[in-house]
Design a protein around this motif. Sequence first.
Motif, PDB file in Angstrom:
ATOM      1  N   ASN A 162      11.337  -1.634  27.142  1.00 31.86           N
ATOM      2  CA  ASN A 162      12.088  -0.744  26.253  1.00 31.86           C
ATOM      3  C   ASN A 162      12.922   0.193  27.121  1.00 31.86           C
ATOM      4  OD1 ASN A 162      13.051   0.651  24.046  1.00 31.86           O
ATOM      5  ND2 ASN A 162      11.120   1.676  23.574  1.00 31.86           N
ATOM      6  N   ARG A 163      13.884  -0.366  27.811  1.00 32.10           N
ATOM      7  CA  ARG A 163      14.632   0.347  28.842  1.00 32.10           C
ATOM      8  C   ARG A 163      15.371   1.569  28.320  1.00 32.10           C
ATOM      9  NH1 ARG A 163      13.141  -0.919  34.086  1.00 32.10           N
ATOM     10  NH2 ARG A 163      12.798  -3.177  34.265  1.00 32.10           N
ATOM     11  N   GLY A 164      15.740   1.572  27.060  1.00 31.77           N
ATOM     12  CA  GLY A 164      16.534   2.677  26.548  1.00 31.77           C
ATOM     13  C   GLY A 164      15.728   3.801  25.923  1.00 31.77           C
ATOM     14  N   VAL A 165      14.402   3.765  26.066  1.00 30.07           N
ATOM     15  CA  VAL A 165      13.562   4.713  25.333  1.00 30.07           C
ATOM     16  C   VAL A 165      13.861   6.165  25.710  1.00 30.07           C
ATOM     17  CG1 VAL A 165      11.631   4.562  26.980  1.00 30.07           C
ATOM     18  CG2 VAL A 165      11.205   5.231  24.601  1.00 30.07           C
ATOM     19  N   ASN A 166      14.175   6.447  26.976  1.00 29.11           N
ATOM     20  CA  ASN A 166      14.392   7.830  27.398  1.00 29.11           C
ATOM     21  C   ASN A 166      15.773   8.362  27.038  1.00 29.11           C
ATOM     22  OD1 ASN A 166      11.840   8.159  28.471  1.00 29.11           O
ATOM     23  ND2 ASN A 166      12.427   7.439  30.514  1.00 29.11           N
ATOM     24  N   THR A 167      16.705   7.462  26.746  1.00 28.77           N
ATOM     25  CA  THR A 167      18.051   7.901  26.373  1.00 28.77           C
ATOM     26  C   THR A 167      18.327   7.735  24.883  1.00 28.77           C
ATOM     27  OG1 THR A 167      18.884   5.710  27.004  1.00 28.77           O
ATOM     28  CG2 THR A 167      19.022   7.490  28.656  1.00 28.77           C
ATOM     29  N   GLU A 168      17.700   6.741  24.263  1.00 27.05           N
ATOM     30  CA  GLU A 168      17.955   6.462  22.851  1.00 27.05           C
ATOM     31  C   GLU A 168      16.826   6.941  21.940  1.00 27.05           C
ATOM     32  OE1 GLU A 168      18.680   2.307  22.573  1.00 27.05           O
ATOM     33  OE2 GLU A 168      20.150   2.312  24.207  1.00 27.05           O
ATOM     34  N   GLY A 169      15.698   7.340  22.540  1.00 24.87           N
ATOM     35  CA  GLY A 169      14.579   7.835  21.756  1.00 24.87           C
ATOM     36  C   GLY A 169      13.613   6.735  21.361  1.00 24.87           C
ATOM     37  N   LEU A 170      12.379   7.149  21.071  1.00 21.58           N
ATOM     38  CA  LEU A 170      11.346   6.211  20.650  1.00 21.58           C
ATOM     39  C   LEU A 170      11.401   6.045  19.140  1.00 21.58           C
ATOM     40  CD1 LEU A 170       8.868   4.474  21.337  1.00 21.58           C
ATOM     41  CD2 LEU A 170       7.469   6.541  21.064  1.00 21.58           C
ATOM     42  N   LYS A 171      11.631   4.827  18.686  1.00 20.86           N
ATOM     43  CA  LYS A 171      11.717   4.538  17.260  1.00 20.86           C
ATOM     44  C   LYS A 171      10.538   3.651  16.879  1.00 20.86           C
ATOM     45  CE  LYS A 171      16.761   4.820  17.459  1.00 20.86           C
ATOM     46  NZ  LYS A 171      18.050   4.088  17.257  1.00 20.86           N
ATOM     47  N   LEU A 172       9.703   4.159  15.969  1.00 21.56           N
ATOM     48  CA  LEU A 172       8.480   3.469  15.606  1.00 21.56           C
ATOM     49  C   LEU A 172       8.508   3.052  14.143  1.00 21.56           C
ATOM     50  CD1 LEU A 172       6.018   5.898  17.402  1.00 21.56           C
ATOM     51  CD2 LEU A 172       6.513   3.536  18.087  1.00 21.56           C
ATOM     52  N   ASN A 173       8.267   1.769  13.895  1.00 20.44           N
ATOM     53  CA  ASN A 173       8.118   1.279  12.535  1.00 20.44           C
ATOM     54  C   ASN A 173       6.665   1.503  12.130  1.00 20.44           C
ATOM     55  OD1 ASN A 173       7.259  -0.816  10.500  1.00 20.44           O
ATOM     56  ND2 ASN A 173       9.466  -1.209  10.506  1.00 20.44           N
ATOM     57  N   PRO A 174       6.398   2.318  11.114  1.00 22.01           N
ATOM     58  CA  PRO A 174       5.007   2.659  10.790  1.00 22.01           C
ATOM     59  C   PRO A 174       4.169   1.462  10.360  1.00 22.01           C
ATOM     60  CG  PRO A 174       6.516   3.520   9.129  1.00 22.01           C
ATOM     61  CD  PRO A 174       7.351   3.031  10.254  1.00 22.01           C
ATOM     62  N   GLN A 175       4.777   0.439   9.791  1.00 25.87           N
ATOM     63  CA  GLN A 175       4.032  -0.741   9.360  1.00 25.87           C
ATOM     64  C   GLN A 175       3.666  -1.633  10.540  1.00 25.87           C
ATOM     65  OE1 GLN A 175       2.673  -1.785   6.576  1.00 25.87           O
ATOM     66  NE2 GLN A 175       2.231  -3.904   7.146  1.00 25.87           N
ATOM     67  N   GLU A 176       4.579  -1.786  11.476  1.00 26.46           N
ATOM     68  CA  GLU A 176       4.400  -2.771  12.533  1.00 26.46           C
ATOM     69  C   GLU A 176       3.927  -2.179  13.856  1.00 26.46           C
ATOM     70  OE1 GLU A 176       8.072  -4.871  12.851  1.00 26.46           O
ATOM     71  OE2 GLU A 176       7.930  -5.737  10.831  1.00 26.46           O
ATOM     72  N   GLN A 177       4.285  -0.950  14.152  1.00 22.21           N
ATOM     73  CA  GLN A 177       4.058  -0.416  15.500  1.00 22.21           C
ATOM     74  C   GLN A 177       3.090   0.758  15.547  1.00 22.21           C
ATOM     75  OE1 GLN A 177       8.207   0.171  16.113  1.00 22.21           O
ATOM     76  NE2 GLN A 177       8.551  -1.973  16.651  1.00 22.21           N
ATOM     77  N   MET A 178       2.488   1.115  14.428  1.00 26.29           N
ATOM     78  CA  MET A 178       1.490   2.185  14.407  1.00 26.29           C
ATOM     79  C   MET A 178       0.101   1.663  14.062  1.00 26.29           C
ATOM     80  SD  MET A 178       2.961   4.905  15.407  1.00 26.29           S
ATOM     81  CE  MET A 178       1.596   6.011  15.074  1.00 26.29           C
ATOM     82  N   VAL A 179      -0.130   0.383  14.308  1.00 24.61           N
ATOM     83  CA  VAL A 179      -1.420  -0.234  13.992  1.00 24.61           C
ATOM     84  C   VAL A 179      -2.344  -0.058  15.198  1.00 24.61           C
ATOM     85  CG1 VAL A 179      -2.584  -2.281  13.137  1.00 24.61           C
ATOM     86  CG2 VAL A 179      -0.145  -1.929  12.639  1.00 24.61           C
ATOM     87  N   PRO A 180      -3.397   0.748  15.089  1.00 23.09           N
ATOM     88  CA  PRO A 180      -4.250   1.013  16.244  1.00 23.09           C
ATOM     89  C   PRO A 180      -5.119  -0.186  16.620  1.00 23.09           C
ATOM     90  CG  PRO A 180      -5.127   2.102  14.298  1.00 23.09           C
ATOM     91  CD  PRO A 180      -3.798   1.543  13.915  1.00 23.09           C
ATOM     92  N   VAL A 181      -5.388  -0.297  17.916  1.00 24.42           N
ATOM     93  CA  VAL A 181      -6.224  -1.360  18.453  1.00 24.42           C
ATOM     94  C   VAL A 181      -7.682  -0.915  18.438  1.00 24.42           C
ATOM     95  CG1 VAL A 181      -6.756  -2.709  20.516  1.00 24.42           C
ATOM     96  CG2 VAL A 181      -4.375  -2.291  19.881  1.00 24.42           C
ATOM     97  N   LEU A 182      -8.558  -1.788  17.912  1.00 21.11           N
ATOM     98  CA  LEU A 182      -9.988  -1.505  17.840  1.00 21.11           C
ATOM     99  C   LEU A 182     -10.774  -2.286  18.892  1.00 21.11           C
ATOM    100  CD1 LEU A 182     -12.444  -0.250  16.315  1.00 21.11           C
ATOM    101  CD2 LEU A 182     -12.367  -2.238  14.802  1.00 21.11           C
ATOM    102  N   GLY A 183     -10.341  -3.495  19.231  1.00 16.44           N
ATOM    103  CA  GLY A 183     -11.075  -4.291  20.205  1.00 16.44           C
ATOM    104  C   GLY A 183     -10.375  -5.605  20.481  1.00 16.44           C
ATOM    105  N   LEU A 184     -11.035  -6.445  21.300  1.00 16.46           N
ATOM    106  CA  LEU A 184     -10.547  -7.775  21.610  1.00 16.46           C
ATOM    107  C   LEU A 184     -11.315  -8.799  20.782  1.00 16.46           C
ATOM    108  CD1 LEU A 184     -10.260  -7.644  25.503  1.00 16.46           C
ATOM    109  CD2 LEU A 184      -8.365  -7.868  23.883  1.00 16.46           C
ATOM    110  N   GLU A 185     -10.599  -9.779  20.280  1.00 13.17           N
ATOM    111  CA  GLU A 185     -11.275 -10.849  19.535  1.00 13.17           C
ATOM    112  C   GLU A 185     -12.260 -11.587  20.429  1.00 13.17           C
ATOM    113  OE1 GLU A 185      -9.077 -12.874  16.078  1.00 13.17           O
ATOM    114  OE2 GLU A 185      -7.543 -12.689  17.642  1.00 13.17           O
ATOM    115  N   SER A 186     -11.927 -11.711  21.709  1.00 11.22           N
ATOM    116  CA  SER A 186     -12.789 -12.440  22.628  1.00 11.22           C
ATOM    117  C   SER A 186     -14.104 -11.723  22.902  1.00 11.22           C
ATOM    118  CB  SER A 186     -12.063 -12.671  23.959  1.00 11.22           C
ATOM    119  OG  SER A 186     -11.712 -11.426  24.562  1.00 11.22           O
TER     120      SER A 186
END
Length: 436
Positions: A162-186
């Motif tokens: 995400n090379r442009g994050v520091n100049t263009e800002g962090l844009k987060l889709n709440p449905q797709e990119q705010m899903v917290p990780v709980l563990g590994l399936e393995s």
Amino acid sequence: MSPTDTDALADDLLAYIDASPTPYHAVRETARRLEQAGYRALDERESWTLKPGERVYVTRGDTSIAAFHLGTAPVDRAGFRLVGSHTDSPNLRLKPNAQVAKNGYQQLGVEIYGGVLLHTWTDRDLSLAGRVVLLEGGKPRGHLVDFRKPLLRVPNLAIHLNRGVNTEGLKLNPQEQMVPVLGLESAGAVDLRAMLVKELSKGGVKAEAADILGYDLCLYDLQPSTRSGAHEEFLHAPRLDNLASCHSSLTALLTGPASREATSGVILFDHEEVGSRSAQGAASPFLRTLLERLTLVLSDGKPDAFHRAMAQSFLVSADMAHAVHPNYASLHEPKHQPQMGAGPVIKSNVNQSYATDGESWAYFAALCREAGVTPQHFVTRTDLGCGSTIGPITAGQLGIRTVDVGNPMLSMHSIREMACASDVAAMVAVLRRLFA
């Protein structure tokens, strides 16, 4: 605790916040403090027998609470002196069917509650707390749960992807990119309900996963509240908006005079951050119903007693205020830039986003003068929209004189917010004058 002990009050606020990761826990902690001070619980389903001088409280929905120190004078003559705040803060909350398996990870689906600063929730050690409703004896019953350990994380995307994050800002889709990780399936399957049952058992609650009928679960930052600054003048904590106001109003109620003429009350509503339209929010009949019932048993019994009581009453809507930001000062109204550490802020908006008018402003300013405190003022820039509070809602419900105030803070609606230690004691001192 002395109500003038600035450091002790600031530290007590941080302890109150850490004990209150959700509105459910905030109500429980508030009730615990009330009972320590001699308040007794009332049940809305029962008839009430009360007498002057009693101290009582009522909860609704496990997330709203109201407490009253009954005065010596009939309420239709002396009225009520009230402070209203809210127990909820913007956060992430679990969906009913929360478990998600994706690309080898186990995750939990969340909804966004209120106006969250989403980027502040990334790369944090997150835990889970709230209410679990079990089937007990054929009836649903709620129990509080708090895992108190790192469980979840919303990982950021590496700058290499995400090379442009520091100049263009962090844009987060709440449905797709705010899903917290709980563990590994393995690492093996994870059952959320089994996790909840195990955690409940640590508190002595025995249940099976099939006994869980529902839940209301919130994510929260596990990092404890703390103080910082060259002189430890700053407070860093989650949920300062608006648990700081809940704490100030509660502390003022508990440290006020043992006997008072007017009936004093604190009402801590849920759901302010999402519009207050709920069974226990400020737009509900909760407070009006309580005041009507108190008037029936604490007045001369005349049909117009409640309306006379409202005409004699005053409400302080206490919700945190915007301090001037040193790096964004141009976004603040030039003549209305509250400073942290300089005391309570009176908030005004002619379009009634705040309930303050000249009369209620003057009333609160007089209380400040009695407490030896100089108030500040906040008005949003004319070219910016203005947030709102429970103030206009409650004023509209009751026809009661209302002022909107709050202590100044930075990072509002961040996962970790910032306020000033000395402002806690100043607000408590002013609210104590309201209850005197």
